[in-house]
Design an enzyme around this catalytic site. Structure first.
Site, short mmCIF file in Angstrom:
data_model
loop_
_atom_site.label_atom_id
_atom_site.label_comp_id
_atom_site.label_asym_id
_atom_site.label_seq_id
_atom_site.Cartn_x
_atom_site.Cartn_y
_atom_site.Cartn_z
N LYS A 1 0.82 -1.21 0.00
CA LYS A 1 0.00 0.00 0.00
C LYS A 1 0.86 1.27 0.00
CE LYS A 1 -0.71 -0.35 5.01
NZ LYS A 1 -1.62 -0.86 6.06
N MET B 1 9.90 25.19 0.27
CA MET B 1 9.17 24.25 -0.59
C MET B 1 10.12 23.39 -1.41
SD MET B 1 6.41 25.06 -3.60
CE MET B 1 5.28 25.94 -2.53
N ARG C 1 -11.13 0.23 13.77
CA ARG C 1 -10.89 0.98 12.54
C ARG C 1 -11.72 0.32 11.46
NH1 ARG C 1 -4.71 1.59 10.51
NH2 ARG C 1 -5.22 -0.47 9.71
N TYR D 1 13.60 31.55 5.12
CA TYR D 1 12.37 32.29 5.38
C TYR D 1 12.21 32.61 6.86
CZ TYR D 1 10.29 31.47 0.74
OH TYR D 1 10.00 31.46 -0.60
C1 LIG Z 1 -0.70 -1.60 6.92
C2 LIG Z 1 -1.21 -2.91 7.37
C3 LIG Z 1 -0.33 -3.97 7.56
C4 LIG Z 1 1.18 -3.81 7.49
O1 LIG Z 1 1.59 -3.15 8.67
P1 LIG Z 1 3.14 -2.80 8.94
O2 LIG Z 1 3.15 -2.25 10.32
O3 LIG Z 1 3.51 -1.78 7.92
O4 LIG Z 1 3.89 -4.06 8.79
C5 LIG Z 1 -0.87 -5.22 7.88
N1 LIG Z 1 -2.20 -5.38 8.03
C6 LIG Z 1 -3.08 -4.36 7.88
C7 LIG Z 1 -4.52 -4.61 8.08
C8 LIG Z 1 -2.61 -3.09 7.56
O5 LIG Z 1 -3.48 -2.09 7.43
#
Ligand SMILES: *Cc1c(COP(=O)(O)O)cnc(C)c1O
Length: 346
Positions: free
Chosen positions: A22, A290, A120, A242
């Site tokens: 991801k 930036m 979540r 800045y």
């Molecule tokens: C992002 C995620 C992972 C991986 O987690 P890491 O801490 O990056 O290894 C695994 N399972 C779920 C559900 C996640 O959202």
């Protein structure tokens, strides 16, 4: 990166270990990560979104590819067409997928995500109970794995993990028998009870330390270097950057490089961060702009325009940069900007 995957798989007792892709492979490049992991033998992959999965689907033939963020109405057919497995985290999502299976006329694969404390995504205990009462809700769904996600695996001493493991075990007993998926990167290092049929490491693949130990068992994956554009003389008392937040305490030499917050280089590093040259720490002075940042090279007269400074890498660890920025190493990596020329090594 593939070496990190092998290390994680070994730490997981040689059991199946996925690759989480991801956020564009945690900022490093999902396509390159997918191809390299697939070549190394990885056969399970996760993204957050369907769109992220579509971008890597063709690169990992035959492998399971699942989208963690679940199923939204209207995207079921795309999941089927592109062989992206949804991670179902509510009864509503299960109904959508079961309806798609009925329309398609065949069983469709899915993962079931059980919430055990993160609050979540994932099925609540009452939803798991509803599935136990009416297994017909899962008609047409081929449950590849039942999974949950740990709240605080990076804090191994907390008692919270045992509670999660226990709630997960209870949920798995209520659901149809299926392989289980539990640990993220840090979870793999919580011990035998947190091993499962499929670990889901992301961060550690890309070099983030999955242990509470200062010695990181992972190899750094991302190295960020930038060339010095100018070296300027700044007289004692004059300011740099800045809003004049830094004043030279002596006649100084300041190296300016073309990396700023638009590159994901946090503005919070203003007057706190550093670059490295030949193992020497060069303090970042003034505000991060930036497109630019500035470093005090007064004591290193050899540094000249064109030289490469390391902003992230073996000398400037993710952990150090994150600490200086008041950020998590995950943020530093996933924000790596799109303006960098990227070179990948397997
Ligand atoms: C992002 C995620 C992972 C991986 O987690 P890491 O801490 O990056 O290894 C695994 N399972 C779920 C559900 C996640 O959202």
């Amino acid at each position: 990166m593939t070496e990190n995957w092998r290390t994680l798989k070994a730490a997981h007792g040689g059991r199946p270990t996925a690759g989480v892709l991801k956020a564009d492979g945690y900022g490093t490049g999902a396509a390159q990560a997918a191809a390299a992991l697939h070549a190394a033998g990885c056969r399970h992959f996760f993204t957050a979104h369907l769109a992220e999965a579509l971008a890597v689907r063709a690169l990992i033939p035959g492998a399971m590819l699942a989208a963690l963020n679940g199923l939204l109405p209207g995207i079921e057919a795309d999941h089927v067409a592109h062989d992206v497995v949804p991670v179902l985290g509510s009864l509503a999502e299960i109904r959508l997928w079961a309806a798609q299976a009925a329309r398609t006329g065949k069983k469709l694969p899915a993962l079931l995500h059980v919430d055990t404390g993160l609050a979540r995504l994932g099925l609540e205990a009452s939803e798991v109970a509803a599935l136990a009462d009416d297994p017909g809700l899962l008609a047409g769904i081929d449950v590849l794995y039942v999974m949950t996600h740990l709240v605080a695996a990076d804090e191994p001493d907390l008692p919270i993990h045992q509670g999660q493991a226990a709630r997960f075990a209870v949920a798995c007993q209520q659901l149809p028998p299926a392989p289980r998926s539990l640990a993220n990167s840090a979870g793999i290092f919580l011990g035998e009870a947190f091993r499962s049929d499929l670990a889901r490491p992301g961060a550690a693949l890309y070099g983030i330390n999955p242990t509470a130990d200062e010695n990181n068992p992972m190899r750094p994956v991302a190295r960020l270097t930038a060339r010095v554009l100018q070296v300027r003389a700044v007289a004692a008392g004059a300011s740099v950057g800045y809003n004049a937040t830094w004043h030279a305490g002596r006649d100084s030499r300041i190296a300016v490089v073309g990396v700023g917050y638009a590159d994901g280089f946090p503005r919070a590093l203003s007057n706190r961060g550093a670059a490295s040259f030949d193992g020497v720490r060069l303090p970042l002075v003034g505000r991060v702009s930036m497109d630019l940042s500035a470093y005090d090279v007064t004591d290193h007269p050899g540094i000249a325009p064109g030289d490469w400074l390391e902003l992230l890498g073996p000398q400037r660890s993710l952990a150090a940069v994150a600490a200086e920025a008041g950020a998590s190493p995950y943020e530093i990596l996933t924000r790596l900007g799109r303006r960098y020329a990227r070179v990948w090594h397997a």
